[in-house]
Write a protein that holds these residues in place. Structure first.
Motif, PDB file in Angstrom:
ATOM      1  N   SER A  37     -16.486  14.884  -3.971  1.00 16.40           N
ATOM      2  CA  SER A  37     -16.611  14.829  -5.423  1.00 16.40           C
ATOM      3  C   SER A  37     -16.773  13.417  -5.951  1.00 16.40           C
ATOM      4  CB  SER A  37     -15.380  15.467  -6.070  1.00 16.40           C
ATOM      5  OG  SER A  37     -14.208  14.748  -5.733  1.00 16.40           O
ATOM      6  N   LYS A  38     -16.523  12.415  -5.113  1.00 12.96           N
ATOM      7  CA  LYS A  38     -16.596  11.036  -5.611  1.00 12.96           C
ATOM      8  C   LYS A  38     -17.610  10.164  -4.872  1.00 12.96           C
ATOM      9  CE  LYS A  38     -12.750   9.345  -2.762  1.00 12.96           C
ATOM     10  NZ  LYS A  38     -11.416   8.709  -2.757  1.00 12.96           N
ATOM     11  N   ILE A  39     -18.449  10.780  -4.034  1.00  9.24           N
ATOM     12  CA  ILE A  39     -19.417   9.994  -3.272  1.00  9.24           C
ATOM     13  C   ILE A  39     -20.320   9.172  -4.183  1.00  9.24           C
ATOM     14  CG2 ILE A  39     -21.541  10.266  -1.922  1.00  9.24           C
ATOM     15  CD1 ILE A  39     -20.054  12.193  -0.119  1.00  9.24           C
ATOM     16  N   ASP A  40     -20.688   9.716  -5.329  1.00  8.15           N
ATOM     17  CA  ASP A  40     -21.569   8.981  -6.239  1.00  8.15           C
ATOM     18  C   ASP A  40     -20.963   7.661  -6.700  1.00  8.15           C
ATOM     19  OD1 ASP A  40     -23.622  10.794  -6.117  1.00  8.15           O
ATOM     20  OD2 ASP A  40     -22.983  11.909  -7.888  1.00  8.15           O
ATOM     21  N   LEU A  41     -19.641   7.545  -6.671  1.00 10.34           N
ATOM     22  CA  LEU A  41     -18.990   6.307  -7.102  1.00 10.34           C
ATOM     23  C   LEU A  41     -19.284   5.155  -6.146  1.00 10.34           C
ATOM     24  CD1 LEU A  41     -15.472   7.689  -8.139  1.00 10.34           C
ATOM     25  CD2 LEU A  41     -17.372   7.081  -9.651  1.00 10.34           C
ATOM     26  N   TYR A  42     -19.705   5.472  -4.933  1.00  9.12           N
ATOM     27  CA  TYR A  42     -19.981   4.448  -3.927  1.00  9.12           C
ATOM     28  C   TYR A  42     -21.437   3.988  -3.936  1.00  9.12           C
ATOM     29  CZ  TYR A  42     -15.363   5.560  -2.164  1.00  9.12           C
ATOM     30  OH  TYR A  42     -14.001   5.751  -2.057  1.00  9.12           O
ATOM     31  N   PHE A  43     -22.237   4.552  -4.821  1.00 16.13           N
ATOM     32  CA  PHE A  43     -23.626   4.138  -4.990  1.00 16.13           C
ATOM     33  C   PHE A  43     -23.785   3.461  -6.345  1.00 16.13           C
ATOM     34  CE2 PHE A  43     -24.025   7.370  -1.787  1.00 16.13           C
ATOM     35  CZ  PHE A  43     -25.108   6.992  -1.019  1.00 16.13           C
ATOM     36  N   ALA A  44     -24.516   2.360  -6.384  1.00 16.39           N
ATOM     37  CA  ALA A  44     -24.778   1.674  -7.645  1.00 16.39           C
ATOM     38  C   ALA A  44     -26.164   1.050  -7.594  1.00 16.39           C
ATOM     39  CB  ALA A  44     -23.718   0.621  -7.931  1.00 16.39           C
ATOM     40  N   ASP A  45     -26.784   0.929  -8.760  1.00 16.11           N
ATOM     41  CA  ASP A  45     -28.163   0.458  -8.865  1.00 16.11           C
ATOM     42  C   ASP A  45     -28.251  -0.576  -9.980  1.00 16.11           C
ATOM     43  OD1 ASP A  45     -30.923   0.150  -9.218  1.00 16.11           O
ATOM     44  OD2 ASP A  45     -31.334   2.251  -8.773  1.00 16.11           O
ATOM     45  N   TRP A  46     -28.831  -1.726  -9.692  1.00 19.01           N
ATOM     46  CA  TRP A  46     -28.901  -2.773 -10.714  1.00 19.01           C
ATOM     47  C   TRP A  46     -29.759  -2.353 -11.904  1.00 19.01           C
ATOM     48  CZ3 TRP A  46     -33.526  -4.712 -12.336  1.00 19.01           C
ATOM     49  CH2 TRP A  46     -34.620  -4.689 -11.466  1.00 19.01           C
ATOM     50  N   HIS A  47     -30.678  -1.420 -11.697  1.00 26.19           N
ATOM     51  CA  HIS A  47     -31.522  -0.963 -12.806  1.00 26.19           C
ATOM     52  C   HIS A  47     -30.700  -0.327 -13.926  1.00 26.19           C
ATOM     53  CE1 HIS A  47     -34.435  -1.070  -9.410  1.00 26.19           C
ATOM     54  NE2 HIS A  47     -35.294  -1.422 -10.347  1.00 26.19           N
ATOM     55  N   ALA A  48     -29.517   0.182 -13.592  1.00 27.81           N
ATOM     56  CA  ALA A  48     -28.671   0.841 -14.591  1.00 27.81           C
ATOM     57  C   ALA A  48     -27.659  -0.103 -15.222  1.00 27.81           C
ATOM     58  CB  ALA A  48     -27.943   2.015 -13.947  1.00 27.81           C
ATOM     59  N   ALA A  49     -27.662  -1.373 -14.827  1.00 27.82           N
ATOM     60  CA  ALA A  49     -26.663  -2.329 -15.311  1.00 27.82           C
ATOM     61  C   ALA A  49     -27.190  -3.164 -16.463  1.00 27.82           C
ATOM     62  CB  ALA A  49     -26.226  -3.243 -14.172  1.00 27.82           C
ATOM     63  N   ALA A  50     -26.310  -3.483 -17.390  1.00 28.01           N
ATOM     64  CA  ALA A  50     -26.666  -4.356 -18.516  1.00 28.01           C
ATOM     65  C   ALA A  50     -26.745  -5.797 -18.029  1.00 28.01           C
ATOM     66  CB  ALA A  50     -25.638  -4.225 -19.627  1.00 28.01           C
ATOM     67  N   PRO A  51     -27.703  -6.584 -18.542  1.00 29.21           N
ATOM     68  CA  PRO A  51     -27.821  -7.971 -18.101  1.00 29.21           C
ATOM     69  C   PRO A  51     -26.792  -8.876 -18.767  1.00 29.21           C
ATOM     70  CG  PRO A  51     -29.488  -7.487 -19.746  1.00 29.21           C
ATOM     71  CD  PRO A  51     -28.771  -6.193 -19.481  1.00 29.21           C
ATOM     72  N   SER A  52     -26.406  -9.939 -18.065  1.00 33.23           N
ATOM     73  CA  SER A  52     -25.554 -10.970 -18.645  1.00 33.23           C
ATOM     74  C   SER A  52     -26.120 -12.327 -18.250  1.00 33.23           C
ATOM     75  CB  SER A  52     -24.109 -10.835 -18.170  1.00 33.23           C
ATOM     76  OG  SER A  52     -24.031 -10.970 -16.762  1.00 33.23           O
ATOM     77  N   LEU A  53     -26.062 -13.293 -19.152  1.00 29.09           N
ATOM     78  CA  LEU A  53     -26.640 -14.605 -18.915  1.00 29.09           C
ATOM     79  C   LEU A  53     -25.597 -15.528 -18.293  1.00 29.09           C
ATOM     80  CD1 LEU A  53     -29.465 -15.796 -19.427  1.00 29.09           C
ATOM     81  CD2 LEU A  53     -28.530 -16.885 -21.477  1.00 29.09           C
ATOM     82  N   THR A  54     -25.933 -16.121 -17.165  1.00 29.17           N
ATOM     83  CA  THR A  54     -25.029 -17.046 -16.479  1.00 29.17           C
ATOM     84  C   THR A  54     -25.789 -18.326 -16.147  1.00 29.17           C
ATOM     85  OG1 THR A  54     -25.548 -16.203 -14.267  1.00 29.17           O
ATOM     86  CG2 THR A  54     -23.755 -15.107 -15.466  1.00 29.17           C
ATOM     87  N   ARG A  55     -25.060 -19.408 -15.988  1.00 32.13           N
ATOM     88  CA  ARG A  55     -25.620 -20.687 -15.551  1.00 32.13           C
ATOM     89  C   ARG A  55     -26.778 -21.144 -16.436  1.00 32.13           C
ATOM     90  NH1 ARG A  55     -25.111 -19.316  -9.049  1.00 32.13           N
ATOM     91  NH2 ARG A  55     -23.095 -18.334  -9.295  1.00 32.13           N
ATOM     92  N   GLY A  56     -26.690 -20.772 -17.710  1.00 29.43           N
ATOM     93  CA  GLY A  56     -27.665 -21.226 -18.688  1.00 29.43           C
ATOM     94  C   GLY A  56     -28.889 -20.354 -18.815  1.00 29.43           C
ATOM     95  N   SER A  57     -29.452 -19.884 -17.698  1.00 30.26           N
ATOM     96  CA  SER A  57     -30.717 -19.157 -17.779  1.00 30.26           C
ATOM     97  C   SER A  57     -30.867 -18.039 -16.749  1.00 30.26           C
ATOM     98  CB  SER A  57     -31.887 -20.141 -17.613  1.00 30.26           C
ATOM     99  OG  SER A  57     -31.725 -20.910 -16.438  1.00 30.26           O
ATOM    100  N   LEU A  58     -29.839 -17.830 -15.938  1.00 29.71           N
ATOM    101  CA  LEU A  58     -29.910 -16.797 -14.907  1.00 29.71           C
ATOM    102  C   LEU A  58     -29.426 -15.469 -15.472  1.00 29.71           C
ATOM    103  CD1 LEU A  58     -30.672 -16.702 -11.830  1.00 29.71           C
ATOM    104  CD2 LEU A  58     -28.213 -16.813 -11.374  1.00 29.71           C
TER     105      LEU A  58
END
Length: 293
Positions: A37-58
């Motif tokens: 029931s929890k196998i999906d918790l072990y998979f993740a995809d960057w396409h579904a993640a919100a972006p955050s700005l680090t190191r000025g421009s990354l």
């Protein structure tokens, strides 16, 4: 789906089902009863993640974060020994702020684009399949030299107390590396990028693993030191199938799977394509090991 692929797929599913049954028959639980029931918790995809700005421009997008590998509270929060695994892009002609890693190191694996990395007077060209081990206590910058985004995967590992980091960054071109093994777990075509002796602090292996069309790797459990194992399979190229416990999950480029750290859940990968390879970025920590001092 053509008939050859259908036949391969059906045969493989039957094979994996029988192997999984054999590997878990001696256990007290049915295959993956506690984790289905929890196998999906072990998979993740960057396409579904919100972006955050680090190191000025990354621009970074989280794939995996710190959490509970046995009982994760939300998707991708599974890392127990590493700090984070992200996907990052640097815009055209942009340069990051000078960065200094303290108590941590980073591994960069370039997915696309062109650029340079500079640290302690040393510079290297970045392009697809270039890997960089950036040690702690070293100031560095990343620069995009093209008109397209410079994209990369970033693994952040902590450095244990007393650890002696490399004095300079280590750069390797995966394209030029020899094949370490062509039949690991039946069908894994392995290239060794970094190991402990190269200056890894927490990790013990950073590899690329390729699978030819219509192949399946051997299902397996981690029966020794499984509570200490941290193993990630991140899809780079091709659409594959991850076989976890008694279930299949489609794994597309940008998606990572964290091996469930128990002795109940076999896992492997299948490449159902008739004409394309599947390629993974793999990194792991297997057990406690001596800190380099």
């Amino acid at each position: 789906m053509r008939s050859t692929t259908k036949a391969f797929f059906c045969a493989v599913v039957l094979l994996l089902a029988s192997v999984t049954h054999a590997q878990t028959k001696a256990g007290t639980n049915s295959p993956a009863d506690d984790t289905a029931s929890k196998i999906d918790l072990y998979f993740a995809d960057w396409h579904a993640a919100a972006p955050s700005l680090t190191r000025g421009s990354l621009e970074e997008r989280t794939i995996l974060t710190r959490g509970d590998g046995v009982n994760p509270t939300h998707k991708g929060a599974v890392l127990r020994f590493l700090n984070s695994y992200t996907y990052a892009t640097l815009p055209a002609k942009a340069t990051t702020q000078t960065t200094h890693l303290e108590g941590q190191q980073e591994i960069y694996f370039i997915a696309s684009g062109q650029g340079t990395v500079t640290a302690k007077g040393q510079s290297a060209v970045l392009h697809r399949n270039i890997a960089v081990l950036m040690p702690a206590n070293l100031e560095f910058t990343l620069k995009n030299t093209s008109d397209e985004p410079l994209a990369m995967y970033i693994v952040n590992e902590p450095t244990p107390p007393g650890f002696r980091p490399n004095p300079t960054m280590l750069v390797r071109d995966e394209n030029a590396l020899p094949i370490t093994s062509s039949d690991e777990f039946w069908t894994h075509i392995v290239k060794t990028v970094f190991v402990t002796a190269d200056g890894l602090a927490t990790l013990q292996a950073v590899l690329t693993v390729t699978m030819d069309p219509l192949t399946v790797a051997r299902p397996h459990l981690h029966l020794v030191d499984y509570t200490d194992t941290e193993e990630v399979w991140s899809a780079l190229d091709g659409t594959s199938l991850a076989f976890v416990g008694n279930q299949l999950r489609e794994q597309t480029p940008g998606m990572a799977f964290y091996h469930i750290p128990d002795d109940q859940t076999p896992h492997t990968n299948l490449n159902p394509s008739r004409d394309a390879q599947a390629k993974f970025f793999y990194f792991a920590r297997y057990h406690p090991h001596e800190t380099r001092r």
